[in-house]
Scaffold this active site. Structure first.
Site, PDB file in Angstrom:
ATOM      1  N   TYR A 154       0.948  -0.761  -0.178  1.00 50.95           N
ATOM      2  CA  TYR A 154       0.153   0.177   0.165  1.00 50.95           C
ATOM      3  C   TYR A 154       0.978   1.463   0.010  1.00 50.95           C
ATOM      4  CZ  TYR A 154      -3.855   3.144   1.730  1.00 50.95           C
ATOM      5  OH  TYR A 154      -4.693   4.100   1.638  1.00 50.95           O
ATOM      6  N   LYS A 158       0.740   4.124  -2.797  1.00 52.51           N
ATOM      7  CA  LYS A 158       0.705   6.146  -2.266  1.00 52.51           C
ATOM      8  C   LYS A 158       2.224   5.980  -2.373  1.00 52.51           C
ATOM      9  CE  LYS A 158      -3.570   4.959  -1.334  1.00 52.51           C
ATOM     10  NZ  LYS A 158      -4.434   5.098  -2.664  1.00 52.51           N
TER      11      LYS A 158
END
Ligand code: NAP
Length: 246
Positions: A154, A158
Site C-alpha cells: 500500500y 501511495k
C-alpha cells in the site's frame, strides 16, 4: 464553487469517494460516479444526488483494467461532452508483514491504487489536453510519505501516486491542467473499520487532533483543489490527517 463542471470520481459508492461525489454535486458539479461492485450503494447515491437537485450518472468499471478505465472516461464524455475534473479515489488494502506478503497481494494493490490512477489519468488527459483545461486530484495517503508496518504494498502504491502526480503535473502544466494529490491520514470508512480496536486507540493517541477524520473532511480538500480557487496550485500533496504526519 464547481458550477457546471463535469467530474469523474472513481470508487464513489462508499467512503471517501461517496463524500466527494455528494459534496461536488452540492457545489453544482455534474458527477460521473464510478463503482466496481457496490451497485446498491451507487443507486442510493444517485437517488440522493438527484433528490437534492443534482446531476449524476453511474458507470461500472474496474479501474485496474486499462480497457475499463478508457471506457469510463469515454462514456463520461459521451454523456456530458467533457471532463473538467478527475478524482482518482478507488483504492484497496491487502495488509501483511513483509515476510508474509504474497506476490498476488502486492500486485493487486499496485494494480488498483497505482495502475488504476495511471490508466484514468492517461485517458482523461487526452480529453483535457483538447479542452486545454482540467484538474486531476489523486487520493494518496500519509502512508505514502511515512511508510507503515504491514503496508509495504500500500505504501509503495501511495508513494508511487505522489511521484506520478508530480510527473504528470509537470507534463500537463503548459496546457493549463493541474494535478495534485490529497494524502488523508486515518479516516472513518470501511477501510479503517476493519482495524483492531487496540490499533485504533494507539493511532488516535498519535494524532495531534486526537480523533480520526471523517470522509467529508477529505472531500473539502478535494473540492478546493477542483475549484478555481486552486488554479495556481499544481504538483502538491495536501495532507488531511489531523496533524499526524507534520
Ligand atoms: P473504502 O471505503 O474501502 O472504499 C474503497 C472504494 O474503492 C470503493 O468504492 C470501491 O468500490 C472502490 N474500488 C476498489 N477497487 C476498485 C477498482 N478496481 N475499480 C473501481 N473502484 C474500486 O475506502 P476509503 O477509505 O473510502 O478510501 C478511498 C481512498 O482513500 C483510497 O484510495 C484509500 O487508499 C484512500 N485513503 C483512505 C484512508 C482511510 O483512512 N480511510 C486513508 C488514506 C487514504 P466497490 O465498493 O464498488 O468495490
Amino acid at each position: 464553487m464547481l458550477n457546471g463542471k463535469v467530474a469523474v470520481i472513481t470508487g464513489a459508492g462508499r467512503g471517501i469517494g461517496r463524500a466527494i461525489a455528494l459534496q461536488f454535486a452540492q457545489y453544482g458539479s455534474k458527477v460521473v460516479v464510478n463503482y466496481r461492485n457496490s451497485l446498491a450503494q451507487i443507486e442510493e447515491l444517485l437517488t440522493s444526488i438527484q433528490n437534492s437537485g443534482g446531476e449524476a450518472i453511474a458507470i461500472q468499471a474496474d479501474v485496474s483494467r486499462e480497457e475499463e478505465a478508457r471506457k469510463l472516461i469515454e462514456e463520461a464524455v459521451k454523456h456530458y461532452g467533457r471532463v473538467d475534473v478527475l478524482v482518482n479515489n478507488a483504492g484497496i488494502t491487502k495488509d501483511n508483514l513483509l515476510m508474509r506478503m504474497s506476490e498476488a497481494d502486492f500486485d493487486h494493490v499496485i494494480d488498483v491504487n497505482l495502475k488504476g490512477t495511471f490508466f484514468c489519468m492517461k485517458h482523461a488527459a487526452t480529453v483535457m489536453l483538447k479542452q486545454k483545461q482540467g484538474k486531476i486530484i489523486n487520493i494518496s495517503s500519509v502512508v505514502g510519505l511515512t511508510g507503515n508496518i504491514g503496508q509495504t504494498n500500500y505504501a509503495a502504491s501511495k508513494a508511487g501516486v505522489i511521484g506520478m502526480t508530480k510527473s504528470v503535473a509537470r507534463e500537463l502544466a503548459p496546457r493549463g491542467i493541474t494535478v495534485n494529490a490529497v494524502a488523508p491520514g486515518f479516516i472513518e470508512t470501511d477501510m479503517t473499520d476493519k482495524l483492531p480496536d487496540k490499533y485504533k486507540e494507539a493511532t488516535v493517541a498519535a494524532i495531534p487532533l486526537k480523533r480520526y477524520g471523517i470522509a467529508s473532511e477529505v472531500a473539502g480538500a478535494v473540492s478546493f483543489l477542483a475549484s478555481e480557487a486552486a488554479n495556481y496550485i499544481t504538483g502538491q500533496v495536501l495532507q488531511v490527517d489531523g496533524g499526524l504526519a507534520m
